[in-house]
Enzyme design. Structure first.
Site, mmCIF file in Angstrom:
data_model
loop_
_atom_site.group_PDB
_atom_site.id
_atom_site.type_symbol
_atom_site.label_atom_id
_atom_site.label_comp_id
_atom_site.label_asym_id
_atom_site.label_seq_id
_atom_site.Cartn_x
_atom_site.Cartn_y
_atom_site.Cartn_z
ATOM 1 C CD GLU A 132 -4.167 -13.821 18.728
ATOM 2 O OE1 GLU A 132 -4.667 -13.529 20.225
ATOM 3 O OE2 GLU A 132 -4.105 -14.494 18.020
ATOM 4 C CG ASP A 133 1.013 -10.499 17.434
ATOM 5 O OD1 ASP A 133 -0.170 -11.501 17.014
ATOM 6 O OD2 ASP A 133 0.416 -9.344 16.498
ATOM 7 C CG ASP A 162 -25.341 12.943 -13.537
ATOM 8 O OD1 ASP A 162 -24.010 13.653 -13.893
ATOM 9 O OD2 ASP A 162 -25.663 13.034 -15.020
ATOM 10 C CG HIS A 186 -0.996 -2.443 13.117
ATOM 11 N ND1 HIS A 186 -1.238 -2.539 12.934
ATOM 12 C CD2 HIS A 186 -1.098 -3.746 14.148
ATOM 13 C CE1 HIS A 186 -3.106 -3.114 13.232
ATOM 14 N NE2 HIS A 186 -2.701 -3.685 14.017
ATOM 15 C CG ASP A 212 -6.674 -4.560 14.843
ATOM 16 O OD1 ASP A 212 -5.000 -4.098 14.257
ATOM 17 O OD2 ASP A 212 -7.144 -5.523 15.066
ATOM 18 C CG HIS A 258 -4.356 -4.443 19.219
ATOM 19 N ND1 HIS A 258 -3.397 -2.915 18.474
ATOM 20 C CD2 HIS A 258 -4.136 -4.578 18.144
ATOM 21 C CE1 HIS A 258 -3.487 -3.167 16.993
ATOM 22 N NE2 HIS A 258 -4.125 -4.280 16.815
HETATM 23 MN MN MN Z 1 -3.707 -5.207 15.582
#
Ligand code: MN
Length: 720
Positions: free
Chosen positions: A95-96, A278, A67, A158, A91
Site C-alpha cells: 500500500e505505502d 450498580d 506501527h 492493524d 501489511h
Molecule cells: Mn496499518
C-alpha cells in the site's frame, strides 16, 4: 479490581496510547512459542519492512515501522503463527511503498504475499454509513473478500493499533475511523468470537467518537467505584470463603462493565447510570465443567438467585462458541450480583474466539491450513450447538461469512448490493431494475470498461451503461447466474421474437396472396374467421406468428383464404425484400454466408422461422420443388448492416503473412471475426477468414487487394 482481559489488551477502564514497542520486545514474546528458524523469518520480514518504510513517519511523528511492529505484537500475544506475524509486519508495504506483491512472493513465499495482498485490499474499502443494513452488508463484504481468515485478524490488529494512536489524527478523520471501528470492525471481532479485541475496539471507538460522553461516564464510574469499593470487597471475601469451605479451587475476579456497554445499555434501554452500573459482577474460573455446576450450587446457596436470570451457555453455547454459566443473585442490601462461571479453556475461547485455534503447539509444525483451522473452529461451534440440541441458524451467518456464496459490490451511489457468486454486470443490472437490464450495453468495473460477462468480485464498484434502444442479447443467457436476469432475458426475447414473427408472417402472407390476385384487405372477413375457427386460433395475429415461425405455410394459408384449393400453377410469385433487420425469426445460413448482391432464397423451418441461403447453396437444393417451404427473396435497397462472409487464402508459408493480410483487410474497412490456419506442407498455408462486409462489391474489393499480395497464391470465397 481489573477486567480480566488477556495480557496485551488494554484494560477497558484505562485505555492509553501504547508507547514505542521494539522489535527485540517482539522477539522475546516469540521466543516463548516459536522455533528459532521461524523467529528469524519474522526478523527478516522486519528488516525488509524497516527498509521499505525507511523515511516514512506516522502522524504522531514516530518512524512508520513502529506501527507494523505493534500490529505483529498484538498477534504474537494471541500466539498466531509466524506467517501471520510476517504479514503483520509487512501489511502496509504494498500500500505505502514501491514494493509489489511479486517481490514479496519471491522474498517470503506465496502464503505471506497472499496475506499481505488480502490486507491491502481491505484497506482500500471505505465505509460511508447510511443505515444499519448497510453496515451489515459492509461487514459481509469484508468477510467475503477474505479467503484466509488470518487476513481479517491482521486487519483487526492493524485497526486496533490505529485506534490506540488515533489521537494524532485530524478530528474529522478520527471520527470517521472511530465510526468505522464501532460499526464494522468491532462487530466482526465479535462474530469471530474475539471478545477481548472487540471490547477494546469498542472502548477506543467510543472515546474517539464521543469524547465528551466518554469523559462524563468515566468520571461517573470513578466516583461510583470509590463508593462501592468496600461493599465489593466484602462480597468477594464471602464468596471466596464459601468456596474454600466447600473445597472448590476457583480463581475469583471482580469485574466492571466496559464504558461502552454501559453507554449502550443506557441508550438502548433508556435507563439511568446507577441502574446499569450498580451491578456487581464476579467471574469464577474453575478446573472443569463439573466444578462449574458445583460452584453454581454454592452461589445459589450463598445468596438467593434472581428468577429468570440463570443462563446455561455451557449446555447451550452462544453463536460464536461462547460458553459459561450466568446467574444473577440478590446480594447484600438487595444489590444485584452477576456471576459468570466457566473453565479456563472456556475463558480462553471467550476472549480469543477463532484465534484460540491458532494456539501454537509444539510438534504441530505441519499444522493445518488457515482455512482448515477456520473450519475447525466452526465445527467445534457447530458440535457444541448440536449437542445442545439448539437451532443451528447461527451457522448460516458464520458460514456465509467465512465461505461466502455471495459477492458484495458497490452501486454508483455507494450502496452495497449482494449477488450470488459468479454474478456478472448483467445480473447486477437486472438486480437494479429490469429496465436497466433490458437496456444495458456496457459496464464499468472500478471505473474501467469491462465485458458484460465479467464475473464480479466483492468490493468492486459496478456501473452499468444503458442505451435507449438496446435490447437483451440471447448470448447473455450463457453467463448470467441470477434467476431474475435469466427470466427477464427469456421473457424479453420471447416477446421480441413474437413481435418479429408476427411482422414476418404478415409480409409472407401478403406476398403469397399477390399471385392469387388478392391482398389482406380484399380477403373476406368471414373467410378469415372460418379459418381461425378451424385452426382453433384466437386472432389473426397468432396466425401471422405461426406463419412467421414457419409452423404454417404462407402459400397454403393464402389459397385457403381465397377458397382456391388448387396450387396456382405457374403463378408468378413476387419476392420478399430482406433488409437484414427482421430479427430472430430470420437468420442467415452459416453454410454459405449470403451477403447483399448474392441471389438468395428463404427456407421456412418449423418453429424457427426463415433461414436465408445463397440460391446455389447445395443445402437448399432439396427444397426447390416445395413451394410451401421455398420463399423467393431479394435484397432490399435499404440494407444497412454488415454480414459475415468466409474467404479462404492459400499462401506461401512465410513469416508475417497473416499480419500483412490483416492490415490489408483492416485498411479496406472490414473486420476479421475469426481466423483458422491449416498448414498444408512446409511451403504452403491455408488461412480461412470470417470477415464482416457490407455487400458483394465490398467483398470483391477485399479479395482483389488480397490477391495482389505477393505471397498469396490463391483466394476464393467459400460456398455452401
Ligand atoms: Mn496499518
Amino acid at each position: 479490581m481489573a477486567e480480566s482481559a488477556p495480557s496485551g489488551f488494554l484494560s477497558p477502564q484505562n485505555p492509553k496510547d501504547t508507547t514505542r514497542f521494539l522489535v527485540s520486545d517482539l522477539c522475546s514474546i516469540l521466543e516463548t512459542y516459536l522455533d528459532p528458524d521461524q523467529i528469524s523469518e519474522v526478523y527478516r520480514a522486519y528488516l525488509f519492512g524497516a527498509e521499505a518504510h525507511e523515511g516514512q513517519m506516522r502522524q504522531s511523528g514516530e518512524p512508520y515501522i513502529y506501527h507494523p511492529i505493534a500490529v505483529a505484537k498484538t498477534l504474537a500475544e494471541m500466539r498466531m503463527d509466524h506467517h501471520s506475524l510476517m504479514a503483520a509486519i509487512l501489511h502496509d508495504v504494498i500500500e505505502d511503498t514501491a514494493t509489489a506483491k511479486e517481490q514479496l512472493e519471491r522474498e517470503f513465499g506465496a502464503e505471506v504475499a497472499e496475506l499481505v495482498d488480502g490486507v491491502s485490499k481491505l484497506t482500500h474499502l471505505h465505509f460511508e454509513s447510511k443505515a444499519e443494513a448497510q453496515a451489515e452488508n459492509f461487514r459481509k463484504m469484508m468477510l467475503a473478500m477474505v479467503r484466509d481468515v488470518r487476513v481479517m485478524m491482521v486487519k483487526l490488529a492493524d485497526r486496533l493499533h490505529n485506534m490506540r494512536t488515533v489521537g494524532a489524527l485530524r478530528p474529522d478523520k478520527r471520527r470517521r475511523i472511530a465510526r468505522e471501528t464501532l460499526e464494522i470492525y468491532a462487530p466482526i471481532a465479535q462474530r469471530l468470537g474475539m471478545n477481548a479485541m472487540r471490547r477494546e475496539l469498542e472502548l477506543l471507538g467510543f472515546r474517539a467518537y464521543w469524547p465528551l460522553r466518554y469523559a462524563i461516564l468515566e468520571l461517573a464510574v470513578q466516583r461510583a467505584r470509590g463508593h462501592r469499593k468496600e461493599v465489593l470487597h466484602r462480597i468477594e471475601a464471602s464468596v471466596v470463603n464459601r468456596l474454600e469451605e466447600a473445597g472448590v479451587v476457583a480463581r475469583v475476579i471482580g469485574r466492571e462493565k466496559n464504558l461502552y456497554s454501559i453507554y449502550k445499555k443506557m441508550r438502548e434501554k433508556g435507563v439511568a447510570f446507577a441502574d446499569v452500573f450498580d451491578v456487581y459482577a464476579i467471574r469464577m474460573i474453575v478446573e472443569d465443567v463439573d466444578t462449574c455446576y458445583r460452584c453454581l450450587g454454592i452461589m445459589h446457596n450463598l445468596y438467593k438467585p434472581v428468577p429468570g436470570r440463570f443462563k446455561d451457555y455451557i449446555a447451550i453455547p452462544k453463536a460464536n462458541g461462547y460458553q459459561s454459566l450466568h446467574t444473577t443473585l440478590f446480594g447484600p442490601h438487595g444489590i444485584p450480583l452477576e456471576i459468570q462461571i466457566r473453565t479456563a479453556e472456556m475463558d480462553h475461547v471467550a476472549e480469543s474466539g477463532i484465534a484460540a485455534h491458532w494456539l501454537y503447539k509444539s510438534g504441530d509444525r505441519h499444522s493445518a491450513t488457515a482455512q482448515a483451522r477456520a473450519r475447525e473452529w466452526m465445527k467445534t461451534v457447530l458440535e457444541m450447538q448440536q449437542s445442545a440440541g439448539d437451532s443451528i441458524e447461527f451457522l448460516e451467518n458464520i458460514k456465509v461469512d467465512l465461505f461466502p456464496d455471495e459477492v458484495y459490490v458497490f452501486t454508483p451511489k455507494g450502496d452495497i448490493m449482494e449477488l450470488p457468486r459468479g454474478a456478472t454486470p448483467v445480473d447486477f443490472a437486472y438486480a437494479v431494475h429490469s429496465d436497466v437490464g433490458n437496456s444495458c450495453v456496457a459496464a464499468k468495473i472500478d471505473r474501467q470498461l469491462a465485458p458484460l460477462s465479467t464475473q464480479l468480485e466483492s468490493g468492486q464498484a459496478v456501473e452499468v451503461i444503458t442505451a435507449p434502444n438496446a435490447r437483451p442479447n440471447p448470448a447473455w443467457l450463457g453467463f448470467v447466474v441470477t434467476g431474475k436476469a435469466r427470466a427477464n432475458i427469456r421473457h424479453h426475447l420471447k416477446s421480441m421474437k413474437e413481435d418479429e414473427a408476427v411482422a414476418l408472417g404478415r409480409r409472407l402472407l401478403e406476398k403469397a396472396l399477390i399471385p392469387l390476385g388478392q391482398s389482406l384487405d380484399t380477403v373476406p372477413e368471414a373467410q378469415v374467421q372460418a379459418l381461425l375457427a378451424e385452426f382453433g386460433i384466437a386472432d389473426v395475429e397468432r396466425l401471422f406468428e405461426d406463419i412467421g415461425l414457419g409452423t404454417r405455410m404462407a402459400p397454403l394459408i393464402a389459397r385457403r383464404l381465397v377458397g382456391d384449393e388448387e396450387p396456382a400453377a405457374g403463378g408468378k410469385r413476387t419476392p420478399l425484400a430482406i433488409r437484414g433487420t427482421e430479427g430472430m425469426v430470420v437468420s442467415f445460413a452459416k453454410c454459405c454466408y449470403p451477403i447483399p448482391g448474392d441471389p438468395i432464397v428463404g427456407v421456412m423451418s418449423t418453429g424457427r422461422g426463415m433461414v436465408i441461403h445463397r440460391e446455389g447453396c447445395r443445402n437448399v437444393a432439396e427444397f426447390r420443388g416445395q413451394p410451401d417451404k421455398w420463399v423467393p427473396l431479394e435484397w432490399s435497397a435499404e440494407v444497412d448492416r454488415e454480414f459475415p462472409a468466409s474467404v479462404r487464402v492459400q499462401s506461401e508459408n512465410q513469416r508475417g503473412v497473416l499480419a500483412t493480410l490483416a492490415s490489408k483487410i483492416a485498411s479496406m474497412d472490414a473486420n476479421i471475426e475469426n481466423v483458422a490456419f491449416e498448414e498444408r506442407d512446409s511451403t504452403t498455408t491455408t488461412i480461412t477468414f470470417l470477415l464482416s462486409v457490407r455487400d458483394r462489391r465490398h467483398l470483391a474489393r477485399i479479395i482483389r487487394s488480397i490477391r495482389n499480395t505477393p505471397a498469396v497464391m490463391k483466394i476464393w470465397r467459400m460456398r455452401g
